[in-house]
Design a protein around this motif. Structure first.
Motif, PDB file in Angstrom:
ATOM      1  N   ALA A  15      48.099  12.593 109.848  1.00 50.90           N
ATOM      2  CA  ALA A  15      47.063  12.338 108.844  1.00 50.90           C
ATOM      3  C   ALA A  15      45.846  13.226 109.081  1.00 50.90           C
ATOM      4  CB  ALA A  15      46.660  10.865 108.872  1.00 50.90           C
TER       5      ALA A  15
ATOM      6  N   HIS B 268      51.849  15.629 105.342  1.00 52.37           N
ATOM      7  CA  HIS B 268      50.385  15.632 105.259  1.00 52.37           C
ATOM      8  C   HIS B 268      49.924  15.999 103.857  1.00 52.37           C
ATOM      9  CE1 HIS B 268      46.211  16.214 106.342  1.00 52.37           C
ATOM     10  NE2 HIS B 268      46.259  17.409 105.771  1.00 52.37           N
TER      11      HIS B 268
ATOM     12  N   GLU C 146      43.428  16.814 102.017  1.00 52.36           N
ATOM     13  CA  GLU C 146      42.238  16.236 101.421  1.00 52.36           C
ATOM     14  C   GLU C 146      41.063  16.549 102.330  1.00 52.36           C
ATOM     15  OE1 GLU C 146      42.429  12.008 101.060  1.00 52.36           O
ATOM     16  OE2 GLU C 146      42.151  11.648 103.186  1.00 52.36           O
TER      17      GLU C 146
ATOM     18  N   GLN D 134      38.464  16.109 104.892  1.00 54.32           N
ATOM     19  CA  GLN D 134      38.298  15.201 106.020  1.00 54.32           C
ATOM     20  C   GLN D 134      36.807  14.964 106.250  1.00 54.32           C
ATOM     21  OE1 GLN D 134      40.529  13.588 107.730  1.00 54.32           O
ATOM     22  NE2 GLN D 134      42.449  14.542 107.177  1.00 54.32           N
TER      23      GLN D 134
ATOM     24  N   GLN E 255      46.340   8.659 103.563  1.00 54.43           N
ATOM     25  CA  GLN E 255      45.125   9.336 103.131  1.00 54.43           C
ATOM     26  C   GLN E 255      44.308   8.444 102.204  1.00 54.43           C
ATOM     27  OE1 GLN E 255      44.423  12.191 104.485  1.00 54.43           O
ATOM     28  NE2 GLN E 255      46.407  12.635 105.414  1.00 54.43           N
TER      29      GLN E 255
END
Length: 596
Positions: A275, A310, A313, A315, A521
């Motif tokens: 992740a 994964h 996006e 982080q 996510q």
């Protein structure tokens, strides 16, 4: 018959053995559940982690719950009068005995002869005007655990679940040993406060890790490592053998010392690593778990295999705010607050009312462990064997039973049939609490695991445990005084009201989570897992396209580097692809230049 003829007969001889179908390995993985299936979702490694946590619970329970029963045992007292005569004052002390002590006793000493367990109350004379100091210690410990849960939740999601394990457990053992040197109740409270802070950090991160190490099917087993039946029975045995609180802590930590080695073998959660887009480290962990030293599945992972899992996006810095950042998460978080407070209220009522179940505090602690031993086994069996036995059914069913049992208790006390410490009330409270701790709490944990994505799951568990400790503090401040007030029934009415509210909210707003894959996510927290919205074949095709694109990008990158290298040497390159054709199919670069 010649040898050539024998060979021909052997070649045409029919075979009747069934051909084994060649098992095709997945070239790439679209979700983490496929990875878990490949490494074995409940193999030797997961069982090892389960045993270590179960063993660690002896240390955790021995420290964090010590003041509830064993640390609060009051001995009889020797009152020395002004004429040097002694008078025995029988425990527990009340208002009249405290008045006598104040007026007549020149000195007061605990009677240790034939005493089952010498507690902190006897050591520091926490009676009469100082009797509230026991409550202060419990509030300090609960408050420290609360802060530790919050800190642990953020540490787990930003630095990793496994980061604090070894050092944290070592510090718990050190602080637990240090409390034996305490010369006052304040020193003991401060040291145990530090101990509970570290425990709050480890409890949050370890619970999150255990939930992520296995699949939906086996999480009900992993969460039972935190149930503490063996821990209570072991603590009772240590108390029985040591007879005193200082020796008790010495042997408690001697028993728990080997844990330092066990926690050194813990690995980081591969789900969290993926992740966080740390694919290389995730592959190292997965390959270690799949190695023959652990699960022996002979699986081998590369970053290309798991790159499709994964979802890219931004982080950001996740904190408590993100538990309420979307409508879906906000609704679930409010439900979790109500549920955890309800759980804490019921559990605290048990501690205050059932302590008189047995004259022996040690036997009470032992029976507390025995009562907790069988219900989880029944729940695990039903959960694994009956697919329709879902989380929502268990969640609401346990609350309904608790509400009925507490309703009976309220009726018995309101009519004057029983007092709060009578056997009938005690039995009903014990049954209610076992359902509360062994069914209701297990489902709160499992629902939390599924409803929050991996990037904030540890924060969610820290949030969960912090409200559990807030409920404990509310119990110390409100519920316990109600039992000795003019309205003792109120100690049961408040939890009953919370149960009814939780049933109502849970019935309308709690979705079924059994069998559903975990989210990873934040984008999934709002829209759900992608594979829940699209057919699996389409997702696999998209994932395959993503992997193919990555491979082509890598090829083009290498070609571009070769072309740039040639330009630096002075060669004329119109484009990387023309350069590639000339270097592969045409004359060598050196000869080509010479001809020019």
């Amino acid at each position: 018959m010649s040898s050539d003829e024998e060979d021909r007969q052997i070649q045409v001889r029919p075979t009747f053995a069934k051909k084994r179908k060649e098992k095709k390995d997945v070239v790439f993985y679209t979700n983490f559940e496929e990875v878990l299936q490949k490494i074995n979702a409940f193999g030797p490694y997961q069982i090892f982690c389960f045993i270590v946590i179960l063993y660690a619970s002896i240390e955790w329970a021995g420290n964090s719950t010590f003041m509830h029963i064993l640390g609060s045992v009051e001995p009889d007292w020797n009152c020395t009068l002004s004429n040097n005569q002694t008078v025995r004052i029988v425990a527990p002390t009340n208002n009249s005995s405290c008045d006598y002590i104040k007026k007549n006793c020149a000195s007061l000493a605990p009677i240790k002869e034939n005493l089952e367990f010498f507690s902190l109350v006897g050591q520091f004379q926490l009676i009469c005007d100082d009797s509230n100091k026991v409550e202060y210690i419990e509030i300090i410990m609960a408050g420290s655990s609360l802060i530790g849960s919050i800190v642990g939740g953020h540490m787990g999601d930003h630095f990793g679940r496994q980061t604090i394990f070894f050092t944290g457990e070592l510090l718990i053992i050190i602080t637990s040993m240090m409390c034996t040197a305490a010369q006052s109740w304040i020193a003991f409270a401060v040291i145990q406060g530090v101990n509970c802070f570290i425990y709050g950090v480890i409890e949050t991160t370890s619970l999150t890790m255990m939930m992520e190490f296995t699949s939906n099917k086996y999480r009900v087993i992993m969460v039972n490592a935190f149930q503490w039946p063996i821990a209570y029975m072991a603590s009772a045995l240590i108390a029985f053998l040591t007879k005193g609180w200082q020796t008790y802590f010495v042997f408690l930590n001697l028993v728990s010392s080997p844990l330092a080695i066990g926690f050194m073998l813990f690995l980081e959660s591969p789900r969290w690593l993926i992740a966080r887009n740390e694919l290389s480290q995730a592959c190292d962990v997965l390959n270690d778990i799949a190695h023959q030293r652990w699960n022996n599945t002979k699986a081998k992972f590369t970053t290309k295999d798991i790159s499709a899992i994964h979802k890219t996006e931004k982080q950001g810095f996740y904190w408590f705010y993100h538990l309420f950042s979307t409508k879906r998460l906000a609704k679930q978080s409010c439900l979790q607050i109500v549920s955890v407070l309800t759980y804490a209220m019921v559990s605290n009522t048990y501690l205050y009312t059932v302590s008189g179940l047995h004259d022996s505090a040690i036997m009470f602690t032992f029976l507390d462990g025995v009562f907790r031993l069988f219900v989880p086994i029944i729940i695990v069996t039903f959960d694994l064997m009956v697919p329709s036995f879902g989380r929502k059914i268990q969640f609401l069913g346990s609350l309904v039973i608790e509400g009925i049992l507490f309703g009976v208790v309220i009726a018995l006390m309101a009519t004057g049939t029983c007092t709060y410490d009578s056997k009938a009330v005690t039995i009903l409270v014990v049954i209610t609490t076992m359902i509360n701790d062994c069914i209701f709490w297990i489902n709160i944990v499992q629902i939390t695991t599924q409803r929050y994505p991996t990037v904030i799951r540890c924060i969610a568990f820290g949030f969960l445990h912090s409200f559990r400790h807030i409920g404990a503090i509310i119990g110390y401040v409100i519920l316990r005084p109600l039992l000795t007030s003019n309205w003792p029934t109120g100690a049961f009415v408040i939890p009953e009201a919370m149960i009814v509210i939780t049933i109502f909210i849970g019935f309308f707003f709690q979705p079924e989570t059994k069998g559903k894959a975990l989210m990873d996510q934040m984008v999934e927290a709002n829209y759900g897992r992608l594979e829940n919205e699209l057919p699996r074949a389409l997702i696999r095709l998209a994932a395959g396209h993503k992997v193919a694109q990555m491979e082509m990008r890598e090829v083009y990158r290498k070609e571009l580097e070769q072309a740039k290298a040639a330009e630096l040497k002075g060669e004329k390159v119109e484009s990387p692809w023309v350069f590639k054709e000339k270097t592969e199919g045409g004359p060598e670069v050196g000869n080509y230049d010479k001809e020019k």
